[in-house]
Design a protein around this motif. Structure first.
Motif, mmCIF file in Angstrom:
data_model
loop_
_atom_site.group_PDB
_atom_site.id
_atom_site.type_symbol
_atom_site.label_atom_id
_atom_site.label_comp_id
_atom_site.label_asym_id
_atom_site.label_seq_id
_atom_site.Cartn_x
_atom_site.Cartn_y
_atom_site.Cartn_z
ATOM 1 N N THR A 53 4.298 9.630 -8.108
ATOM 2 C CA THR A 53 5.631 9.353 -7.584
ATOM 3 C C THR A 53 5.530 8.551 -6.289
ATOM 4 O OG1 THR A 53 5.716 11.389 -6.254
ATOM 5 C CG2 THR A 53 6.493 11.532 -8.541
ATOM 6 N N VAL A 54 6.661 8.030 -5.841
ATOM 7 C CA VAL A 54 6.745 7.382 -4.521
ATOM 8 C C VAL A 54 7.935 7.985 -3.785
ATOM 9 C CG1 VAL A 54 5.632 5.233 -5.196
ATOM 10 C CG2 VAL A 54 8.086 5.464 -5.476
ATOM 11 N N ALA A 58 9.864 4.751 0.917
ATOM 12 C CA ALA A 58 8.823 3.728 0.782
ATOM 13 C C ALA A 58 9.450 2.346 0.641
ATOM 14 C CB ALA A 58 7.948 4.028 -0.436
ATOM 15 N N ALA A 63 5.747 0.588 -2.889
ATOM 16 C CA ALA A 63 5.953 1.123 -4.237
ATOM 17 C C ALA A 63 5.286 0.238 -5.282
ATOM 18 C CB ALA A 63 7.447 1.244 -4.524
ATOM 19 N N VAL A 66 1.616 0.933 -5.500
ATOM 20 C CA VAL A 66 1.333 2.154 -6.266
ATOM 21 C C VAL A 66 1.405 1.855 -7.764
ATOM 22 C CG1 VAL A 66 2.124 4.479 -6.810
ATOM 23 C CG2 VAL A 66 2.140 3.685 -4.442
ATOM 24 N N VAL A 77 10.999 8.170 -8.234
ATOM 25 C CA VAL A 77 11.166 8.107 -6.784
ATOM 26 C C VAL A 77 11.757 9.439 -6.337
ATOM 27 C CG1 VAL A 77 12.299 6.929 -4.865
ATOM 28 C CG2 VAL A 77 11.466 5.610 -6.831
#
Length: 266
Positions: A53-54, A58, A63, A66, A77
């Protein structure tokens, strides 16, 4: 009628293979289709600890890093203060477009798409039809208390029918490693049904879905490294742990299956 039960149909298919009427691969596909109707989301989802997840604060650039680093096209998210609070899904294509247009410093929360939650016991066959009809590829799985339990994709559903679909971003580690001499090292997340097929046994699956769940539930406590239980002539030992999680299980053929029991051994 006349009606044919699943077991009778499987017997017919097995006989057709023996008579060389159909190929082995065709038998496997027919069996997968029959089992598919009984499969629920909990059995095929990516469990919560494995979800990438982020945080909602962010940036688009962070993101996107990632997503590229893990090879994912969609990322949940979450709220920074409560990582079970999923606010939406960030699509890598939206992030790339924003980055290209000079919006790399924007918060990822500005680019979220709708998140879909489903219950753990939702049939995968029904979910896949909904994914096809409504054109979405990812859903989050919630337990009976509403907490995030896992994530399931259209690919996960398809793999239940046709087997593993491996691309350049997938983990290359084999789920089963044959150690020789009647021993295997298996991933803790391996489904009980798959280990039953591999070993030709009948591990119970009413209270758990994975090999690690079987070991944890039978022992009734977090095991020490090497702690084991025996079942159907095989011994299952905790081979690798991450905190309270059993990540690898060593499965060994017992030398004398006549003396098997389900008593935990240290």
């Amino acid at each position: 009628g006349p009606f044919v039960s699943e077991q009778e149909l499987l017997g017919i298919v097995e006989g057709a293979v023996e008579d060389e009427v159909i190929e082995e691969e065709e038998r496997e596909l027919i069996e997968s289709i029959i089992e598919f109707g009984d499969t629920v989301a909990r059995e095929v989802m990516v469990p919560r600890p494995d979800i990438i997840t982020v945080p909602h604060v962010a940036t688009v650039t962070a993101a996107l890093d990632v997503a590229i680093g893990h090879g994912y096209s969609r990322l949940p998210v979450v709220n920074t203060d409560h990582d079970d609070d999923v606010q939406g899904i960030a699509y890598a294509k939206d992030l790339m477009r924003a980055e290209r247009e000079g919006g790399g410093s924007r918060p990822v929360s500005e680019l979220l798409r709708k998140v879909r939650f489903i219950p753990e016991n939702k049939p995968v066959s029904r979910l896949m039809r909904e994914m096809q009809a409504e054109k979405f590829h990812l859903a989050l799985v919630a337990d009976e208390y509403g907490a995030l339990a896992g994530l399931i994709t259209l690919e996960d559903c398809l793999e239940e029918l046709v087997g593993e679909i491996v691309d350049e971003h997938d983990d290359e580690d084999a789920e089963v490693q044959d150690l020789g001499g009647g021993a295997y090292l298996v991933d803790g997340g391996m489904a009980v049904g798959d280990i039953n097929d591999l070993l030709g046994i009948e591990l119970p699956d009413e209270d758990w879905d994975t090999v690690a769940g079987f070991l944890f539930g039978t022992l009734e406590h977090v095991p020490e490294l090497g702690e084991s239980v025996a079942h159907d002539g095989w011994r299952f030992a905790a081979a690798e742990l991450e905190g309270r999680r059993i990540t690898k299980v060593k499965v060994t053929l017992e030398p004398d299956p006549q003396h098997e029991d389900d008593t935990p051994a240290h």
